[in-house]
Motif scaffolding. Structure first.
Motif, PDB file in Angstrom:
ATOM      1  N   LEU A  75      21.480 -13.776   4.911  1.00  0.00           N
ATOM      2  CA  LEU A  75      22.600 -13.324   4.100  1.00  0.00           C
ATOM      3  C   LEU A  75      22.911 -11.860   4.359  1.00  0.00           C
ATOM      4  O   LEU A  75      22.107 -11.126   4.923  1.00  0.00           O
ATOM      5  CB  LEU A  75      22.271 -13.527   2.617  1.00  0.00           C
ATOM      6  CG  LEU A  75      21.849 -14.944   2.272  1.00  0.00           C
ATOM      7  CD1 LEU A  75      21.470 -15.036   0.816  1.00  0.00           C
ATOM      8  CD2 LEU A  75      22.969 -15.906   2.577  1.00  0.00           C
ATOM      9  N   ALA A  76      24.075 -11.463   3.893  1.00  0.00           N
ATOM     10  CA  ALA A  76      24.568 -10.124   4.230  1.00  0.00           C
ATOM     11  C   ALA A  76      23.698  -9.006   3.674  1.00  0.00           C
ATOM     12  O   ALA A  76      23.668  -7.911   4.214  1.00  0.00           O
ATOM     13  CB  ALA A  76      25.988  -9.965   3.708  1.00  0.00           C
ATOM     14  N   ASN A  77      22.986  -9.271   2.590  1.00  0.00           N
ATOM     15  CA  ASN A  77      22.152  -8.204   2.034  1.00  0.00           C
ATOM     16  C   ASN A  77      20.806  -8.100   2.739  1.00  0.00           C
ATOM     17  O   ASN A  77      19.995  -7.253   2.399  1.00  0.00           O
ATOM     18  CB  ASN A  77      21.943  -8.423   0.542  1.00  0.00           C
ATOM     19  CG  ASN A  77      21.227  -9.715   0.240  1.00  0.00           C
ATOM     20  OD1 ASN A  77      21.137 -10.592   1.083  1.00  0.00           O
ATOM     21  ND2 ASN A  77      20.700  -9.830  -0.952  1.00  0.00           N
ATOM     22  N   LEU A 108      17.231 -13.998   2.899  1.00  0.00           N
ATOM     23  CA  LEU A 108      17.437 -15.214   3.666  1.00  0.00           C
ATOM     24  C   LEU A 108      17.079 -16.451   2.845  1.00  0.00           C
ATOM     25  O   LEU A 108      16.335 -16.368   1.879  1.00  0.00           O
ATOM     26  CB  LEU A 108      16.602 -15.198   4.951  1.00  0.00           C
ATOM     27  CG  LEU A 108      15.085 -15.155   4.799  1.00  0.00           C
ATOM     28  CD1 LEU A 108      14.450 -16.146   5.742  1.00  0.00           C
ATOM     29  CD2 LEU A 108      14.572 -13.778   5.105  1.00  0.00           C
ATOM     30  N   PHE A 109      17.652 -17.558   3.260  1.00  0.00           N
ATOM     31  CA  PHE A 109      17.230 -18.846   2.746  1.00  0.00           C
ATOM     32  C   PHE A 109      16.264 -19.432   3.766  1.00  0.00           C
ATOM     33  O   PHE A 109      16.567 -19.479   4.959  1.00  0.00           O
ATOM     34  CB  PHE A 109      18.411 -19.797   2.586  1.00  0.00           C
ATOM     35  CG  PHE A 109      19.339 -19.414   1.473  1.00  0.00           C
ATOM     36  CD1 PHE A 109      18.845 -18.869   0.299  1.00  0.00           C
ATOM     37  CD2 PHE A 109      20.702 -19.619   1.585  1.00  0.00           C
ATOM     38  CE1 PHE A 109      19.691 -18.518  -0.741  1.00  0.00           C
ATOM     39  CE2 PHE A 109      21.563 -19.272   0.548  1.00  0.00           C
ATOM     40  CZ  PHE A 109      21.052 -18.715  -0.608  1.00  0.00           C
ATOM     41  N   ALA A 110      15.109 -19.889   3.294  1.00  0.00           N
ATOM     42  CA  ALA A 110      14.131 -20.463   4.203  1.00  0.00           C
ATOM     43  C   ALA A 110      13.440 -21.613   3.472  1.00  0.00           C
ATOM     44  O   ALA A 110      13.530 -21.727   2.255  1.00  0.00           O
ATOM     45  CB  ALA A 110      13.121 -19.424   4.632  1.00  0.00           C
ATOM     46  N   THR A 158      25.162 -15.022   7.890  1.00  0.00           N
ATOM     47  CA  THR A 158      26.172 -15.597   7.027  1.00  0.00           C
ATOM     48  C   THR A 158      26.806 -14.505   6.176  1.00  0.00           C
ATOM     49  O   THR A 158      26.079 -13.759   5.529  1.00  0.00           O
ATOM     50  CB  THR A 158      25.536 -16.647   6.105  1.00  0.00           C
ATOM     51  OG1 THR A 158      24.772 -17.533   6.914  1.00  0.00           O
ATOM     52  CG2 THR A 158      26.553 -17.429   5.348  1.00  0.00           C
ATOM     53  N   PRO A 159      28.121 -14.380   6.164  1.00  0.00           N
ATOM     54  CA  PRO A 159      28.740 -13.321   5.370  1.00  0.00           C
ATOM     55  C   PRO A 159      28.779 -13.654   3.884  1.00  0.00           C
ATOM     56  O   PRO A 159      29.823 -13.696   3.272  1.00  0.00           O
ATOM     57  CB  PRO A 159      30.151 -13.217   5.959  1.00  0.00           C
ATOM     58  CG  PRO A 159      30.417 -14.551   6.529  1.00  0.00           C
ATOM     59  CD  PRO A 159      29.117 -15.124   6.944  1.00  0.00           C
ATOM     60  N   LEU A 160      27.634 -13.903   3.334  1.00  0.00           N
ATOM     61  CA  LEU A 160      27.510 -14.236   1.912  1.00  0.00           C
ATOM     62  C   LEU A 160      26.501 -13.273   1.320  1.00  0.00           C
ATOM     63  O   LEU A 160      25.558 -12.888   1.995  1.00  0.00           O
ATOM     64  CB  LEU A 160      26.927 -15.631   1.750  1.00  0.00           C
ATOM     65  CG  LEU A 160      27.801 -16.848   1.670  1.00  0.00           C
ATOM     66  CD1 LEU A 160      26.917 -18.057   1.437  1.00  0.00           C
ATOM     67  CD2 LEU A 160      28.765 -16.712   0.518  1.00  0.00           C
ATOM     68  N   TRP A 161      26.691 -12.940   0.068  1.00  0.00           N
ATOM     69  CA  TRP A 161      25.679 -12.147  -0.621  1.00  0.00           C
ATOM     70  C   TRP A 161      24.957 -13.098  -1.543  1.00  0.00           C
ATOM     71  O   TRP A 161      25.541 -14.057  -2.038  1.00  0.00           O
ATOM     72  CB  TRP A 161      26.317 -11.009  -1.391  1.00  0.00           C
ATOM     73  CG  TRP A 161      27.094 -10.102  -0.511  1.00  0.00           C
ATOM     74  CD1 TRP A 161      28.358 -10.299  -0.051  1.00  0.00           C
ATOM     75  CD2 TRP A 161      26.651  -8.882   0.061  1.00  0.00           C
ATOM     76  NE1 TRP A 161      28.726  -9.266   0.768  1.00  0.00           N
ATOM     77  CE2 TRP A 161      27.697  -8.382   0.848  1.00  0.00           C
ATOM     78  CE3 TRP A 161      25.472  -8.143  -0.027  1.00  0.00           C
ATOM     79  CZ2 TRP A 161      27.612  -7.185   1.553  1.00  0.00           C
ATOM     80  CZ3 TRP A 161      25.391  -6.961   0.667  1.00  0.00           C
ATOM     81  CH2 TRP A 161      26.445  -6.494   1.451  1.00  0.00           C
ATOM     82  N   ASN A 162      23.668 -12.829  -1.779  1.00  0.00           N
ATOM     83  CA  ASN A 162      22.950 -13.720  -2.668  1.00  0.00           C
ATOM     84  C   ASN A 162      23.416 -13.458  -4.079  1.00  0.00           C
ATOM     85  O   ASN A 162      23.000 -12.510  -4.712  1.00  0.00           O
ATOM     86  CB  ASN A 162      21.451 -13.492  -2.561  1.00  0.00           C
ATOM     87  CG  ASN A 162      20.728 -14.438  -3.469  1.00  0.00           C
ATOM     88  OD1 ASN A 162      20.963 -15.625  -3.445  1.00  0.00           O
ATOM     89  ND2 ASN A 162      19.881 -13.916  -4.307  1.00  0.00           N
ATOM     90  N   TYR A 207      15.018 -25.079  -0.383  1.00  0.00           N
ATOM     91  CA  TYR A 207      14.973 -23.727   0.171  1.00  0.00           C
ATOM     92  C   TYR A 207      14.490 -22.712  -0.850  1.00  0.00           C
ATOM     93  O   TYR A 207      14.675 -22.875  -2.048  1.00  0.00           O
ATOM     94  CB  TYR A 207      16.354 -23.298   0.654  1.00  0.00           C
ATOM     95  CG  TYR A 207      16.867 -24.112   1.814  1.00  0.00           C
ATOM     96  CD1 TYR A 207      16.180 -24.119   3.016  1.00  0.00           C
ATOM     97  CD2 TYR A 207      18.012 -24.882   1.696  1.00  0.00           C
ATOM     98  CE1 TYR A 207      16.628 -24.878   4.076  1.00  0.00           C
ATOM     99  CE2 TYR A 207      18.477 -25.633   2.750  1.00  0.00           C
ATOM    100  CZ  TYR A 207      17.782 -25.629   3.936  1.00  0.00           C
ATOM    101  OH  TYR A 207      18.224 -26.372   4.993  1.00  0.00           O
ATOM    102  N   ASP A 208      13.906 -21.646  -0.337  1.00  0.00           N
ATOM    103  CA  ASP A 208      13.574 -20.473  -1.139  1.00  0.00           C
ATOM    104  C   ASP A 208      14.554 -19.380  -0.773  1.00  0.00           C
ATOM    105  O   ASP A 208      15.006 -19.297   0.367  1.00  0.00           O
ATOM    106  CB  ASP A 208      12.170 -19.962  -0.780  1.00  0.00           C
ATOM    107  CG  ASP A 208      11.087 -20.635  -1.604  1.00  0.00           C
ATOM    108  OD1 ASP A 208      11.444 -21.274  -2.606  1.00  0.00           O
ATOM    109  OD2 ASP A 208       9.909 -20.515  -1.238  1.00  0.00           O
ATOM    110  N   TYR A 209      14.835 -18.516  -1.725  1.00  0.00           N
ATOM    111  CA  TYR A 209      15.541 -17.286  -1.381  1.00  0.00           C
ATOM    112  C   TYR A 209      14.501 -16.180  -1.239  1.00  0.00           C
ATOM    113  O   TYR A 209      13.763 -15.890  -2.184  1.00  0.00           O
ATOM    114  CB  TYR A 209      16.570 -16.915  -2.456  1.00  0.00           C
ATOM    115  CG  TYR A 209      17.090 -15.517  -2.290  1.00  0.00           C
ATOM    116  CD1 TYR A 209      17.883 -15.181  -1.203  1.00  0.00           C
ATOM    117  CD2 TYR A 209      16.777 -14.518  -3.198  1.00  0.00           C
ATOM    118  CE1 TYR A 209      18.350 -13.893  -1.026  1.00  0.00           C
ATOM    119  CE2 TYR A 209      17.240 -13.223  -3.036  1.00  0.00           C
ATOM    120  CZ  TYR A 209      18.024 -12.920  -1.948  1.00  0.00           C
ATOM    121  OH  TYR A 209      18.477 -11.638  -1.776  1.00  0.00           O
ATOM    122  N   VAL A 210      14.423 -15.589  -0.071  1.00  0.00           N
ATOM    123  CA  VAL A 210      13.486 -14.489   0.172  1.00  0.00           C
ATOM    124  C   VAL A 210      14.297 -13.202   0.226  1.00  0.00           C
ATOM    125  O   VAL A 210      15.209 -13.071   1.043  1.00  0.00           O
ATOM    126  CB  VAL A 210      12.718 -14.693   1.497  1.00  0.00           C
ATOM    127  CG1 VAL A 210      11.720 -13.572   1.718  1.00  0.00           C
ATOM    128  CG2 VAL A 210      12.009 -16.030   1.494  1.00  0.00           C
TER     129      VAL A 210
END
Lengths: 352, 299
Positions: A240-242, A245-247, A275-279, A314-317
């Motif tokens: 992600l843009a920040n 990541l999704f893993a 990916t141009p997305l912010w969490n 998925y996890d958000y790391v």
């Protein structure tokens, strides 16, 4: 139209998308660039909507759009150049100091003459531009084809002899990376089995078949063995843009344990996962859930009635847990991911 | 050309002298001067160039008005429904972002009182008038309120080269507390507030002077005794109650003007405490800001 569900894996999906777009461009009829962009966008949107969780589809569409515009701009520069020398303060802020023009565009290749919106021959524009566009899309395809090789190109500089590496899940990128390092180094990999999908089993099998010393451990022991580990290598579903990541689920556990022991966390991923997305709303996983029966099967009938079973995939790391991203486009810290995204895609394509 | 730059520098100095708050002003001036010096031009005579530059300046000023809307739009994506937001003092861009978010989402806002100027109350009035649930909290209650908050949103005087933030005093402690509580700390800054400055501590700011935080020699002869400080305070409160006229209730304690003068107006927040900077050029990590500054001023 095109069923993405049949395609599994981020890279496969990205490849498939690029192929579809190539076909679309080759068949499309257009007499100016806006028409073409609209056509690609339309197809891209439908592809992305077919599988919204597979970010690499949208990313590939954005990449293709970016390349198409770039080709168009370089092709038309000869015609409209010179007169376009507007320089404003906002541009100054955006792009920094003006670059000195290096002696004009003295390219040897003959410029194609482009006539947009030619009423007598509406296809002339398409005919002239298509070969360049096909080349641009081919570039995207080539990059996807070689992504594993390019990511693992410098593997031996990241993994040293006698190191102990921990990984989780079965990422093709990580697998290629570890195998590539295995040609040069003698090291040990500990694979977490990654319940409930047990992709780790597959990974361990594949690595040991390549002659790398491999241990398979249950997920619950990740924290306990972390003190022995030199490096954690993760794969990513999307970056992600920040810089987060999704893993695969379990990655957050591994990354947090690594942080507690100050063990470096390395993420291997192709550029198409940017990916141009912010969490924004996904603090608790990517809201993608897998089949709960692998957690609690129906043979436990009595229990299934009384408990809700969820199996987040998925996890958000977060970016603060990652030390470096190794991509086919070089190594980057999490803080510069947003810049890579700015360079790779055009801002107006973020929403397809 | 040299003369023009000289004149610009002089007038920037003059403006700075007259403004009570030179930091953000300075950022804007430097931007324009850098632009003027680097402006690529083909015009042969000076008058033409001057006209062109003037035009560019006006154009930018006109564009700059829309920057806040753009930032508000960017920030909207980060504000989810039912968010509780903590903000500090009064900032037009934060206000705009909050009002914009209010159109589509339910938000509630805690705003600090922001002593000594009490600008937080101005924010409070504007937000309540728009129908946003809002509560003013003491500057000293930031740590108390932090657990209830989803994220912190502040404006800025300037964003500096390190990616750090200069803002109305109290922002720094807010960022430290937000970090400790693991809450995102977002700064909103128009790109003309990017300032070429690299402060390493609070005392490197151009607004710092030796008077700030200085110790006065105690007036009471019994210095060193416990009562020394209380006598100073009660003297001050007597003075203030005398100003207000007679009151039978115990006098309210407040700082005197001299005491306030020894306090800073703005403070510096380190980049590692800031999650993201929202600007009209996009959503940036603090490191990203320095990239833009290097692009404009270095080389």
């Amino acid at each position: 139209m095109y069923s993405i569900r049949q395609v599994v894996g981020s890279r496969e999906a990205a490849l498939e998308t690029a192929l579809v777009l190539r076909q679309v461009v080759s068949k499309a009829r257009f007499s100016n660039i806006q028409q073409l962009i609209a056509v690609i966008r339309e197809v891209g949107r439908r592809l992305a909507e077919a599988q919204p969780k597979e970010h690499s589809v949208g990313n590939t569409v954005r990449r293709v759009l970016h390349n198409v515009r770039e080709e168009y701009n370089s092709a038309t520069k000869g015609a409209t150049g010179a007169s376009r020398n507007v320089y404003s303060i906002s541009k100054f802020v955006l792009q920094g100091q003006p670059r000195k023009h290096t002696g004009g565009a003295a390219k040897s290749e003959a410029r194609i003459t482009l006539k947009e919106n030619d009423p007598s021959d509406p296809d002339s524009f398409a005919r002239a531009l298509k070969p360049v566009l096909m080349e641009a899309i081919q570039d995207v395809l080539d990059e996807l084809e070689t992504v594993y090789d390019n990511v693992s190109k410098n593997a031996k500089d990241h993994i040293h002899s006698d190191e102990i590496i921990l990984t989780i899940g079965h990422s093709k990128t990580v697998e290629a990376f570890l195998k590539s390092a295995g040609h040069y180094r003698n090291y040990t990999v500990i694979v977490a089995e990654t319940a409930p999908s047990y992709q780790g089993h597959e990974m361990a099998r594949s690595l040991s078949a390549a002659g790398i010393s491999t241990f398979l451990v249950p997920d619950s022991s990740i924290y306990a063995i972390m003190s022995r580990v030199n490096k954690v290598i993760l794969g990513a579903h999307a970056i992600l843009a920040n810089g987060g990541l999704f893993a695969i689920s379990g990655s957050l556990l591994a990354a947090t344990a690594a942080r507690a022991h100050s063990t470096p966390v390395v993420v291997c991923a192709g550029q198409f996962k940017l990916t141009p997305l912010w969490n924004l709303y996904h603090e608790h996983g990517a809201l993608d859930f897998a089949d709960p029966s692998s957690v609690l099967g129906f043979d436990e009938g009595k229990l299934v009635e009384r408990v809700d079973v969820v199996n987040p995939y998925y996890d958000y790391v977060g970016p603060e847990l990652v030390d470096v991203f190794i991509t086919n486009d070089g190594d980057h810290p999490p803080s510069s991911v947003y810049r890579l995204i700015k360079e790779t895609y055009d801002d107006d394509d973020h929403e397809l | 050309m040299f003369e023009l730059v000289q004149a610009l520098n002089d007038s920037a100095e003059e403006l700075k002298r007259r403004s009570p708050n030179p930091i953000s002003l300075n950022a804007g001036c430097e931007l324009f001067i850098a632009f003027v010096t680097l402006f690529p031009h083909e015009s042969d005579n000076f008058a033409e160039l001057k006209k062109e530059l003037e035009q560019q300046g006006r154009k930018y000023a006109a564009e700059a008005i829309s920057f806040r809307d753009k930032i508000a739009e960017l920030a909207l994506g980060f504000i989810k429904d039912d968010s509780v937001i903590l903000t500090h003092s009064y900032s037009r861009v934060v206000l705009k972002a909050l009002l914009h978010a209010h159109k589509t989402k339910r938000i509630s806002v805690y705003v600090t009182e922001s002593r000594p100027r009490g600008l937080g109350l101005k924010t409070y009035e504007a937000l309540t008038a728009a129908g946003i649930p809002c509560t003013v909290v003491l500057d000293s209650a930031v740590a108390y309120v932090m657990d209830r908050v989803d994220f912190v949103l502040v404006g800025s005087e300037a964003v500096v080269e390190s990616g750090g933030l200069i803002n109305y005093v109290g922002s720094n402690q807010m960022a430290i507390i937000a970090k400790a509580a693991n809450k995102p700390f977002y700064a909103l800054a128009e790109s003309y507030k990017f300032h070429r400055l690299f402060p390493l501590s609070q005392y490197d700011l151009p607004t710092h002077n030796p008077n700030i935080l200085s110790f006065s020699t105690p007036t009471a002869r019994s210095a060193g005794q416990d009562s020394a400080s209380t006598t100073v305070a009660s003297e001050a409160s007597e003075k203030s109650s005398a100003n207000k006229g007679t009151s039978s209730s115990p006098p309210e304690r407040a700082m005197t003007q001299e005491q306030i003068a020894k306090n800073p107006g703005v403070d510096y927040t380190r980049p590692d405490l800031i999650s993201l900077v929202f600007s009209d050029v996009g959503i940036l990590t603090p490191e990203g800001v320095s990239q833009y500054l290097v692009g404009m001023f270095a080389g």
